[in-house]
Design a protein around this motif. Structure first.
Motif, PDB file in Angstrom:
ATOM      1  N   ILE A 218       0.837  -1.208   0.000  1.00 49.05           N
ATOM      2  CA  ILE A 218       0.000   0.000   0.000  1.00 49.05           C
ATOM      3  C   ILE A 218       0.866   1.249   0.000  1.00 49.05           C
ATOM      4  CG2 ILE A 218      -1.775   1.284   1.243  1.00 49.05           C
ATOM      5  CD1 ILE A 218      -2.817  -1.330   2.345  1.00 49.05           C
ATOM      6  N   LEU A 219       1.961   1.229   0.767  1.00 51.56           N
ATOM      7  CA  LEU A 219       2.863   2.376   0.807  1.00 51.56           C
ATOM      8  C   LEU A 219       3.468   2.640  -0.569  1.00 51.56           C
ATOM      9  CD1 LEU A 219       4.483   4.565   2.262  1.00 51.56           C
ATOM     10  CD2 LEU A 219       6.179   2.816   2.836  1.00 51.56           C
ATOM     11  N   THR A 220       3.882   1.590  -1.255  1.00 50.75           N
ATOM     12  CA  THR A 220       4.472   1.758  -2.590  1.00 50.75           C
ATOM     13  C   THR A 220       3.469   2.351  -3.564  1.00 50.75           C
ATOM     14  OG1 THR A 220       5.945  -0.133  -2.220  1.00 50.75           O
ATOM     15  CG2 THR A 220       5.592   0.566  -4.500  1.00 50.75           C
ATOM     16  N   ALA A 221       2.250   1.803  -3.551  1.00 51.76           N
ATOM     17  CA  ALA A 221       1.209   2.315  -4.445  1.00 51.76           C
ATOM     18  C   ALA A 221       0.877   3.762  -4.117  1.00 51.76           C
ATOM     19  CB  ALA A 221      -0.042   1.441  -4.340  1.00 51.76           C
ATOM     20  N   LEU A 222       0.769   4.062  -2.820  1.00 48.03           N
ATOM     21  CA  LEU A 222       0.473   5.431  -2.390  1.00 48.03           C
ATOM     22  C   LEU A 222       1.582   6.387  -2.808  1.00 48.03           C
ATOM     23  CD1 LEU A 222      -1.115   7.528  -0.655  1.00 48.03           C
ATOM     24  CD2 LEU A 222       0.257   6.747   1.289  1.00 48.03           C
ATOM     25  N   SER A 223       2.835   5.994  -2.598  1.00 48.42           N
ATOM     26  CA  SER A 223       3.972   6.861  -2.912  1.00 48.42           C
ATOM     27  C   SER A 223       4.053   7.161  -4.406  1.00 48.42           C
ATOM     28  CB  SER A 223       5.276   6.208  -2.438  1.00 48.42           C
ATOM     29  OG  SER A 223       5.259   5.991  -1.041  1.00 48.42           O
ATOM     30  N   LEU A 224       3.884   6.136  -5.231  1.00 49.26           N
ATOM     31  CA  LEU A 224       3.944   6.331  -6.679  1.00 49.26           C
ATOM     32  C   LEU A 224       2.826   7.252  -7.166  1.00 49.26           C
ATOM     33  CD1 LEU A 224       4.805   2.695  -7.855  1.00 49.26           C
ATOM     34  CD2 LEU A 224       6.327   4.678  -7.825  1.00 49.26           C
ATOM     35  N   THR A 225       1.627   7.017  -6.648  1.00 47.69           N
ATOM     36  CA  THR A 225       0.482   7.829  -7.066  1.00 47.69           C
ATOM     37  C   THR A 225       0.631   9.279  -6.621  1.00 47.69           C
ATOM     38  OG1 THR A 225      -0.978   5.896  -6.954  1.00 47.69           O
ATOM     39  CG2 THR A 225      -2.018   8.062  -6.955  1.00 47.69           C
ATOM     40  N   MET A 226       0.985   9.481  -5.352  1.00 44.43           N
ATOM     41  CA  MET A 226       1.112  10.834  -4.839  1.00 44.43           C
ATOM     42  C   MET A 226       2.281  11.576  -5.491  1.00 44.43           C
ATOM     43  SD  MET A 226      -1.451  11.225  -2.944  1.00 44.43           S
ATOM     44  CE  MET A 226      -1.018  12.866  -2.365  1.00 44.43           C
ATOM     45  N   ALA A 227       3.360  10.859  -5.782  1.00 46.33           N
ATOM     46  CA  ALA A 227       4.493  11.493  -6.460  1.00 46.33           C
ATOM     47  C   ALA A 227       4.084  11.975  -7.847  1.00 46.33           C
ATOM     48  CB  ALA A 227       5.653  10.507  -6.560  1.00 46.33           C
ATOM     49  N   TYR A 228       3.349  11.150  -8.579  1.00 44.33           N
ATOM     50  CA  TYR A 228       2.877  11.527  -9.908  1.00 44.33           C
ATOM     51  C   TYR A 228       1.983  12.772  -9.814  1.00 44.33           C
ATOM     52  CZ  TYR A 228       0.835  11.103 -14.583  1.00 44.33           C
ATOM     53  OH  TYR A 228       0.425  11.353 -15.875  1.00 44.33           O
ATOM     54  N   VAL A 229       1.037  12.752  -8.872  1.00 45.39           N
ATOM     55  CA  VAL A 229       0.091  13.862  -8.743  1.00 45.39           C
ATOM     56  C   VAL A 229       0.800  15.151  -8.351  1.00 45.39           C
ATOM     57  CG1 VAL A 229      -1.858  14.733  -7.385  1.00 45.39           C
ATOM     58  CG2 VAL A 229      -1.872  12.387  -8.251  1.00 45.39           C
ATOM     59  N   ASN A 230       1.707  15.067  -7.381  1.00 47.54           N
ATOM     60  CA  ASN A 230       2.385  16.273  -6.911  1.00 47.54           C
ATOM     61  C   ASN A 230       3.355  16.844  -7.935  1.00 47.54           C
ATOM     62  OD1 ASN A 230       1.425  16.895  -4.203  1.00 47.54           O
ATOM     63  ND2 ASN A 230       2.265  14.925  -3.606  1.00 47.54           N
ATOM     64  N   LEU A 231       4.047  15.962  -8.648  1.00 50.23           N
ATOM     65  CA  LEU A 231       5.064  16.422  -9.588  1.00 50.23           C
ATOM     66  C   LEU A 231       4.482  16.862 -10.928  1.00 50.23           C
ATOM     67  CD1 LEU A 231       7.873  13.781  -8.923  1.00 50.23           C
ATOM     68  CD2 LEU A 231       7.787  16.157  -8.129  1.00 50.23           C
ATOM     69  N   LEU A 232       3.447  16.176 -11.392  1.00 48.39           N
ATOM     70  CA  LEU A 232       2.945  16.423 -12.745  1.00 48.39           C
ATOM     71  C   LEU A 232       1.593  17.122 -12.803  1.00 48.39           C
ATOM     72  CD1 LEU A 232       3.947  13.053 -14.484  1.00 48.39           C
ATOM     73  CD2 LEU A 232       5.200  15.210 -14.425  1.00 48.39           C
ATOM     74  N   VAL A 233       0.759  16.967 -11.782  1.00 50.77           N
ATOM     75  CA  VAL A 233      -0.588  17.541 -11.838  1.00 50.77           C
ATOM     76  C   VAL A 233      -0.674  18.820 -11.004  1.00 50.77           C
ATOM     77  CG1 VAL A 233      -3.039  17.114 -11.469  1.00 50.77           C
ATOM     78  CG2 VAL A 233      -1.557  15.235 -12.194  1.00 50.77           C
ATOM     79  N   LEU A 234      -0.457  18.701  -9.707  1.00 51.61           N
ATOM     80  CA  LEU A 234      -0.545  19.885  -8.845  1.00 51.61           C
ATOM     81  C   LEU A 234       0.628  20.828  -9.051  1.00 51.61           C
ATOM     82  CD1 LEU A 234      -1.775  18.237  -5.518  1.00 51.61           C
ATOM     83  CD2 LEU A 234      -3.133  19.341  -7.304  1.00 51.61           C
ATOM     84  N   ARG A 235       1.818  20.244  -9.242  1.00 51.77           N
ATOM     85  CA  ARG A 235       3.042  21.018  -9.499  1.00 51.77           C
ATOM     86  C   ARG A 235       3.250  22.125  -8.466  1.00 51.77           C
ATOM     87  NH1 ARG A 235       0.681  20.555 -14.434  1.00 51.77           N
ATOM     88  NH2 ARG A 235       0.031  22.732 -14.425  1.00 51.77           N
ATOM     89  N   SER A 236       3.057  21.781  -7.214  1.00 53.11           N
ATOM     90  CA  SER A 236       3.221  22.742  -6.130  1.00 53.11           C
ATOM     91  C   SER A 236       4.072  22.118  -5.031  1.00 53.11           C
ATOM     92  CB  SER A 236       1.861  23.155  -5.557  1.00 53.11           C
ATOM     93  OG  SER A 236       2.020  23.956  -4.409  1.00 53.11           O
ATOM     94  N   PRO A 237       5.246  22.679  -4.753  1.00 55.81           N
ATOM     95  CA  PRO A 237       6.079  22.134  -3.671  1.00 55.81           C
ATOM     96  C   PRO A 237       5.361  22.125  -2.326  1.00 55.81           C
ATOM     97  CG  PRO A 237       7.326  23.685  -5.019  1.00 55.81           C
ATOM     98  CD  PRO A 237       5.890  23.805  -5.432  1.00 55.81           C
ATOM     99  N   GLU A 238       4.502  23.118  -2.106  1.00 55.51           N
ATOM    100  CA  GLU A 238       3.793  23.194  -0.832  1.00 55.51           C
ATOM    101  C   GLU A 238       2.825  22.039  -0.646  1.00 55.51           C
ATOM    102  OE1 GLU A 238       1.872  26.926  -0.414  1.00 55.51           O
ATOM    103  OE2 GLU A 238       3.733  28.093  -0.339  1.00 55.51           O
TER     104      GLU A 238
END
Length: 257
Positions: free
Chosen positions: A98-118
């Motif tokens: 679950i941690l791996t799936a969560l990390s991959l998904t959240m990394a994709y969203v934060n880096l490519l979709v939200l694009r906000s360091p905060e």
């Protein structure tokens, strides 16, 4: 947004009183369960709301990480209980999946979709999004894991026949694993098929209640549904792979639990 005070919640409690009364009137025997569910709902959500209020005011990455880790651990324990406590190492395996799936998904969203360091440490984004993703990852792990474990236990003869004919453990359970992953994806796929038509999920409803533009709320719900699809698929793949490793020893022999 119309804020609710304790008087409003007390009036809302009247709906559960009515439900208990209807159960008693119809002889359903659900009075105790409804009362317990009511008490747990009130206590759990008020406690969580109070804790999250502190985290939202503090806005420290360590506090956000601590909340996420607690939710992750609880999700892993619940999924482990559904799959089976007798299987060695299943809790750590589910937790890591679950941690791996969560990390991959959240990394994709934060880096490519939200694009906000905060957004990486903002409780406003991280806690609601990870909470939704963890809940669905937990369900996927529980459904896929339980389906695969039960199928392997009930198909011992077939699996051992495949092994005797020269199949590897992966080949012997390939079809069972595939069906388990599909089963874990069913709730998410069903939700995606009817979202906005039959149901309005909590995120879009909550945002509209706070006055957010409906199109913006819909955009966030689209993002969340895609997050859930990716997370449940990765979780199902990892959990079923981990279970396959546990069910066979180093000599490719099927273990009994």
């Amino acid at each position: 947004m119309i804020e609710l005070d304790f008087i409003d919640l007390g009036l809302a409690l009247g709906m559960m009183v009515i439900a208990v009364g209807v159960s008693w009137w119809q002889g359903l025997g659900l009075e105790g369960q409804l009362a317990m569910a009511t008490v747990r709902t009130v206590v759990q959500l008020l406690v969580v709301g109070s804790l999250l209020e502190v985290v939202f005011q503090w806005r420290h990455p360590a506090a956000v990480l601590a909340v996420v880790m607690v939710m992750l651990t609880i999700a892993a324990v619940v999924a482990r209980n559904r799959i089976g406590k007798e299987i060695p190492g299943v809790l750590l395996m589910v937790w890591g999946s679950i941690l791996t799936a969560l990390s991959l998904t959240m990394a994709y969203v934060n880096l490519l979709v939200l694009r906000s360091p905060e957004a990486l440490y903002s409780p406003q984004y991280m806690i609601p999004l990870t909470g939704i993703v963890l809940g669905n990852g937990m369900n996927a792990a529980a459904i896929a894991g339980e389906r695969l474990a039960t199928t392997i236990k009930n198909s011992k003869l077939e699996i051992e026949t495949h092994l005797c004919l020269g199949a590897t453990p992966e080949q012997a359970v390939k079809q069972y694993r595939r069906e388990a992953i599909k089963a874990g994806m069913i709730p998410t796929l069903n939700a995606m098929m009817v979202v906005g038509i039959v149901t309005l999920p909590g995120i879009i409803t909550g945002q509209m209640l706070t006055g957010v533009n409906p199109l913006n709320a819909a955009a966030y719900q689209i993002l969340i549904m895609f997050m859930l699809a990716l997370t449940t698929l990765i979780t199902g793949l990892l959990v079923t792979w981990g279970l396959c490793q546990n069910f066979f020893n180093q000599y490719a022999q099927l273990r009994e639990f």
